[in-house]
Design a protein around this motif. Structure first.
Motif: not given
Length: 232
Positions: A81-107
């Motif tokens: 499945g597609v995941v979208r999330r908001t990330v807050d970025l700061r100039g000159g710095r590195t922001t770190r994040t972790e994203v977990r995807l869930e298996r899609a179920i076919a029809l």
């Protein structure tokens, strides 16, 4: 009824797009399955910018030249499945994040009929549809596409904005009026995918519905729909 050749579509796509914002913020992270194992080859993009990449064998990614502020991160991988999330970025710095995807179920209905025919829905719609345009494996091979998005240049009703993993398919009707209306891309029954999520060499069949008549089971398609079947 608008239709455009490859020669006319490419220059307009390149010149019509507004410059995308840039900056000195960085985003780094990891894409994982629900159980914590890494996902390689996931498409990672910060929407509204030119920043796009794919994860390495450890599921890691880094995106640079990003503007500061709250932006939307989108992560895609065929089969998940597609995941979208908001990330807050700061100039000159590195922001770190972790994203977990869930298996899609076919029809379920597709898995049942596929036992008898390789691409049953494609063959049925090609036989009876009056609105769709259809390319089978032989026709696709004859076009020698480098990317799956190249196939859209030979079909009416769509333009491709951008290149590579970030390429987006939009309706020519809305685009010519100053709008930006993204088509619904369906790959092996999974809706709202990116056109180049699947390599051109793996495309076995393609259905194009620029104005109407799109399969209802894949949801609304006010800006058209492209249905892709991969080789089995």
């Amino acid at each position: 009824n608008l239709s455009f050749s490859a020669a006319s579509a490419r220059p307009l796509t390149d010149t019509a797009a507004a410059p995308l914002p840039e900056g000195d913020a960085l985003l780094a992270g990891t894409v994982l399955r629900i159980d914590g194992t890494p996902i390689a080859g996931a498409q990672v993009q910060v929407l509204g910018t030119a920043a796009a990449t794919r994860t390495d064998d450890q599921g890691r990614f880094t995106l640079g030249r990003l503007p500061a502020g709250s932006l939307e991160l989108e992560v895609r991988r065929l089969g998940f499945g597609v995941v979208r999330r908001t990330v807050d970025l700061r100039g000159g710095r590195t922001t770190r994040t972790e994203v977990r995807l869930e298996r899609a179920i076919a029809l379920d209905s597709i898995s049942v009929v596929a036992k008898r025919l390789k691409y049953p829905d494609f063959e049925t719609r090609r036989r009876f549809s009056i609105d769709g345009k259809f390319l089978d494996e032989d026709e696709i091979r004859q076009r020698h596409p480098s990317n799956t998005s190249d196939l859209l240049y030979t079909l009416p009703g769509f333009w491709v904005v951008g290149t590579g993993a970030a390429a987006t398919v939009v309706s020519t009707r809305a685009f010519s009026l100053g709008g930006y209306c993204e088509a619904n891309i369906v790959i092996d029954n999974m809706r709202n995918q990116r056109i180049n999520d699947v390599p051109a060499s793996q495309v076995a069949a393609l259905e194009s519905y620029p104005k109407g008549g799109a399969p209802l089971q894949y949801g609304p398609a006010p800006c058209g729909m492209v249905v892709i079947w991969t080789k089995r």
